[in-house]
Design a protein around this motif. Sequence first.
Motif, PDB file in Angstrom:
ATOM      1  N   SER A 310       0.847  -1.192   0.000  1.00  0.00           N
ATOM      2  CA  SER A 310       0.000   0.000   0.000  1.00  0.00           C
ATOM      3  C   SER A 310       0.884   1.245   0.000  1.00  0.00           C
ATOM      4  CB  SER A 310      -0.922   0.006   1.219  1.00  0.00           C
ATOM      5  OG  SER A 310      -0.157   0.019   2.423  1.00  0.00           O
ATOM      6  N   GLY A 311       0.282   2.389  -0.217  1.00  0.00           N
ATOM      7  CA  GLY A 311       1.061   3.619  -0.212  1.00  0.00           C
ATOM      8  C   GLY A 311       0.289   4.759  -0.833  1.00  0.00           C
ATOM      9  N   SER A 312       0.982   5.862  -1.028  1.00  0.00           N
ATOM     10  CA  SER A 312       0.380   7.051  -1.620  1.00  0.00           C
ATOM     11  C   SER A 312       1.229   7.519  -2.786  1.00  0.00           C
ATOM     12  CB  SER A 312       0.268   8.180  -0.583  1.00  0.00           C
ATOM     13  OG  SER A 312       1.557   8.571  -0.128  1.00  0.00           O
ATOM     14  N   SER A 313       0.594   8.190  -3.748  1.00  0.00           N
ATOM     15  CA  SER A 313       1.327   8.734  -4.884  1.00  0.00           C
ATOM     16  C   SER A 313       2.010  10.034  -4.475  1.00  0.00           C
ATOM     17  CB  SER A 313       0.368   8.974  -6.050  1.00  0.00           C
ATOM     18  OG  SER A 313      -0.642   9.891  -5.662  1.00  0.00           O
ATOM     19  N   PHE A 314       2.827  10.596  -5.376  1.00  0.00           N
ATOM     20  CA  PHE A 314       3.535  11.833  -5.087  1.00  0.00           C
ATOM     21  C   PHE A 314       2.548  12.934  -4.708  1.00  0.00           C
ATOM     22  CE2 PHE A 314       7.540  10.489  -7.264  1.00  0.00           C
ATOM     23  CZ  PHE A 314       8.409  10.908  -6.270  1.00  0.00           C
ATOM     24  N   GLY A 338       6.269  21.906   1.311  1.00  0.00           N
ATOM     25  CA  GLY A 338       6.595  22.070  -0.102  1.00  0.00           C
ATOM     26  C   GLY A 338       7.383  20.933  -0.711  1.00  0.00           C
ATOM     27  N   TRP A 339       7.745  19.906   0.069  1.00  0.00           N
ATOM     28  CA  TRP A 339       8.525  18.784  -0.470  1.00  0.00           C
ATOM     29  C   TRP A 339       7.589  17.729  -1.055  1.00  0.00           C
ATOM     30  CZ3 TRP A 339      13.840  16.889   0.175  1.00  0.00           C
ATOM     31  CH2 TRP A 339      14.734  17.915   0.514  1.00  0.00           C
ATOM     32  N   TRP A 340       7.835  17.367  -2.325  1.00  0.00           N
ATOM     33  CA  TRP A 340       7.106  16.261  -2.941  1.00  0.00           C
ATOM     34  C   TRP A 340       7.597  14.954  -2.325  1.00  0.00           C
ATOM     35  CZ3 TRP A 340       3.113  16.657  -6.320  1.00  0.00           C
ATOM     36  CH2 TRP A 340       2.930  17.886  -6.957  1.00  0.00           C
ATOM     37  N   HIS A 341       6.667  14.057  -2.025  1.00  0.00           N
ATOM     38  CA  HIS A 341       7.057  12.773  -1.453  1.00  0.00           C
ATOM     39  C   HIS A 341       5.966  11.742  -1.712  1.00  0.00           C
ATOM     40  CE1 HIS A 341       4.739  14.959   1.603  1.00  0.00           C
ATOM     41  NE2 HIS A 341       4.373  13.777   2.095  1.00  0.00           N
ATOM     42  N   LEU A 342       6.339  10.475  -1.591  1.00  0.00           N
ATOM     43  CA  LEU A 342       5.376   9.393  -1.720  1.00  0.00           C
ATOM     44  C   LEU A 342       5.689   8.340  -0.665  1.00  0.00           C
ATOM     45  CD1 LEU A 342       6.812   6.691  -3.102  1.00  0.00           C
ATOM     46  CD2 LEU A 342       6.694   8.072  -5.149  1.00  0.00           C
ATOM     47  N   VAL A 343       4.783   7.392  -0.516  1.00  0.00           N
ATOM     48  CA  VAL A 343       4.941   6.324   0.472  1.00  0.00           C
ATOM     49  C   VAL A 343       4.729   4.980  -0.206  1.00  0.00           C
ATOM     50  CG1 VAL A 343       4.020   5.265   2.573  1.00  0.00           C
ATOM     51  CG2 VAL A 343       4.184   7.757   2.402  1.00  0.00           C
ATOM     52  N   ILE A 344       5.646   4.048   0.014  1.00  0.00           N
ATOM     53  CA  ILE A 344       5.454   2.647  -0.372  1.00  0.00           C
ATOM     54  C   ILE A 344       5.755   1.809   0.862  1.00  0.00           C
ATOM     55  CG2 ILE A 344       6.183   0.746  -1.850  1.00  0.00           C
ATOM     56  CD1 ILE A 344       7.081   2.762  -3.911  1.00  0.00           C
ATOM     57  N   ASN A 345       4.775   1.084   1.354  1.00  0.00           N
ATOM     58  CA  ASN A 345       4.958   0.237   2.525  1.00  0.00           C
ATOM     59  C   ASN A 345       5.516  -1.116   2.097  1.00  0.00           C
ATOM     60  OD1 ASN A 345       3.938   2.060   4.525  1.00  0.00           O
ATOM     61  ND2 ASN A 345       1.885   1.648   3.765  1.00  0.00           N
ATOM     62  N   LEU A 346       6.717  -1.432   2.546  1.00  0.00           N
ATOM     63  CA  LEU A 346       7.347  -2.697   2.194  1.00  0.00           C
ATOM     64  C   LEU A 346       6.821  -3.842   3.046  1.00  0.00           C
ATOM     65  CD1 LEU A 346      11.029  -1.467   1.787  1.00  0.00           C
ATOM     66  CD2 LEU A 346       9.216  -1.616   0.070  1.00  0.00           C
ATOM     67  N   GLU A 347       6.153  -3.504   4.158  1.00  0.00           N
ATOM     68  CA  GLU A 347       5.543  -4.507   5.031  1.00  0.00           C
ATOM     69  C   GLU A 347       4.330  -3.870   5.685  1.00  0.00           C
ATOM     70  OE1 GLU A 347       8.578  -3.551   8.757  1.00  0.00           O
ATOM     71  OE2 GLU A 347       8.841  -5.360   7.557  1.00  0.00           O
ATOM     72  N   ASP A 348       3.560  -4.661   6.427  1.00  0.00           N
ATOM     73  CA  ASP A 348       2.397  -4.113   7.126  1.00  0.00           C
ATOM     74  C   ASP A 348       2.837  -2.931   7.976  1.00  0.00           C
ATOM     75  OD1 ASP A 348       1.051  -6.144   5.965  1.00  0.00           O
ATOM     76  OD2 ASP A 348       0.631  -7.265   7.790  1.00  0.00           O
ATOM     77  N   SER A 349       2.061  -1.850   7.926  1.00  0.00           N
ATOM     78  CA  SER A 349       2.521  -0.605   8.548  1.00  0.00           C
ATOM     79  C   SER A 349       1.403   0.085   9.319  1.00  0.00           C
ATOM     80  CB  SER A 349       3.062   0.343   7.468  1.00  0.00           C
ATOM     81  OG  SER A 349       3.389   1.597   8.015  1.00  0.00           O
ATOM     82  N   VAL A 350       1.753   0.595  10.496  1.00  0.00           N
ATOM     83  CA  VAL A 350       0.877   1.463  11.280  1.00  0.00           C
ATOM     84  C   VAL A 350       1.706   2.690  11.640  1.00  0.00           C
ATOM     85  CG1 VAL A 350      -0.506   1.734  13.366  1.00  0.00           C
ATOM     86  CG2 VAL A 350      -0.401  -0.491  12.232  1.00  0.00           C
ATOM     87  N   ALA A 351       1.178   3.874  11.372  1.00  0.00           N
ATOM     88  CA  ALA A 351       1.945   5.091  11.614  1.00  0.00           C
ATOM     89  C   ALA A 351       1.037   6.197  12.130  1.00  0.00           C
ATOM     90  CB  ALA A 351       2.652   5.548  10.334  1.00  0.00           C
ATOM     91  N   ILE A 352       1.654   7.162  12.801  1.00  0.00           N
ATOM     92  CA  ILE A 352       0.979   8.378  13.235  1.00  0.00           C
ATOM     93  C   ILE A 352       1.647   9.535  12.499  1.00  0.00           C
ATOM     94  CG2 ILE A 352       0.469   9.927  15.155  1.00  0.00           C
ATOM     95  CD1 ILE A 352      -0.983   7.358  15.445  1.00  0.00           C
ATOM     96  N   THR A 353       0.842  10.448  11.963  1.00  0.00           N
ATOM     97  CA  THR A 353       1.406  11.621  11.310  1.00  0.00           C
ATOM     98  C   THR A 353       0.643  12.864  11.723  1.00  0.00           C
ATOM     99  OG1 THR A 353       2.095  12.572   9.184  1.00  0.00           O
ATOM    100  CG2 THR A 353      -0.034  11.462   9.233  1.00  0.00           C
TER     101      THR A 353
END
Length: 438
Positions: A310-314, A338-353
């Motif tokens: 799972s993840g998010s696009s840029f 202002g920083w472009w970024h994306l997320v790709i989870n390499l394993e099951d992930s739980v995060a706080i942001t």
Amino acid sequence: MLSSRNLLLKTSIKKRKQSRKTVSKNANLIPKKPKIESRNQEAVLATPPQFSGEDEEHELIGAEGEDGNFSLKGSARSHSHGVQPLGNLYFSASSINSRNTGLGNLQTLTDELVLEILGLLSGPHLGVLSTVSKSFYVFCNHEPLWRNLVLESCENGFLYNGSWKSTFVSSVHKNSPKIVSCAIKVRDFYSDYLFQSWLCANLEMKPEWLERDNIVRKRGISVEEFVLNFEEPNKPVFWAVQMKLEDYFRYSDQVREERPLYLFDPKFVEKVPKLGLDYEVPEYFKEDLFSVLGNERPDYRWIIIGPAGSGSSFHIDPNSTSAWNAVIRGEVIFVPNGWWHLVINLEDSVAITQNFVSRRNLLNVLDFLKRPNASTLVSGTRDRVNLHDKFKNAIMLSLPGTLDELITKAEEKKREQKKLSFWESVTDSKVGAFKFSF
């Protein structure tokens, strides 16, 4: 970025009375896997259209692109419905794209728009429409359509059943007659959009991509050092951290879809107050000036849960804010505004942001909120138009003199900077032309 020029999905068709074998001249041929019959039968709402008895298998040819060769994961299966990239149409013996012939007058619409329209239909209507043609069969079985139906209709929870379509049928139409069928592969269906998610889900993640590490990692730095070396220069940084949250979803154990569900919940503390006590905002991010708005502040904190893949696009974080993201096991990252970024989870992930506004980016946020098109850009609040005035007035009331001080410092900094030459001033002329799709 892969394009139709450096990607070729080759179709080998086995006919009942005739077999034709095609040999590729490309040395980087990925061996074809034996065809695997699916053991999971999928419940559908209507009888699927009768397609050709010809059977198809696909093989992916690796090609030398700008970033070198690519390969598929060892566990990769061919696309469940036989979708191929549009570039393959130019190498096909036939000029027919069943995507277009099956849509009729709707073929002029983009794939995204077709799916947007189909997203307005109910589950039974999608099931019936899938029997109209090969093209509608592929589009109407697009898993995100059924995922949205499940999430919209199963307010009291659901039990994931191998696919979102099966989950919808078993959860919403328990007493409806079910016609069981395996996924059907459609020949000569070309679509970059529908193929792309399969490709992204099945491309092998090269070790050298993961080994590249150009973000500084720090332990035990002071708040002053963080502000001086990272927040003011607007540079990202990692910290090592340990946090704990329990519970996860049965879904992540069964998921096989190309775009796994990635959950963002901005109201998790209101729903489960105990979760808000399970973590503490790192000392570097204690100053959050949006807090002067109280309950009228835009959404700013989320619990994020997603399975591997799972993840998010840029994207850029909302409202010109900065952010910090803490994975429950691992690390914390500071994402400057202002920083472009994306997320790709390499394993099951739980995060706080959490997104925040400090004195270092307060002026950027205010400038963003007063843009003429703020009503479309601002997010996380219903009062998009008046947010700038509310925020500015609250800052002036709660922190008198702060805005004037920051404006004075910003003007002094501009005067100290070297005046750019003409050529230096145009080096960033392409900013805004960036486009990425995941």
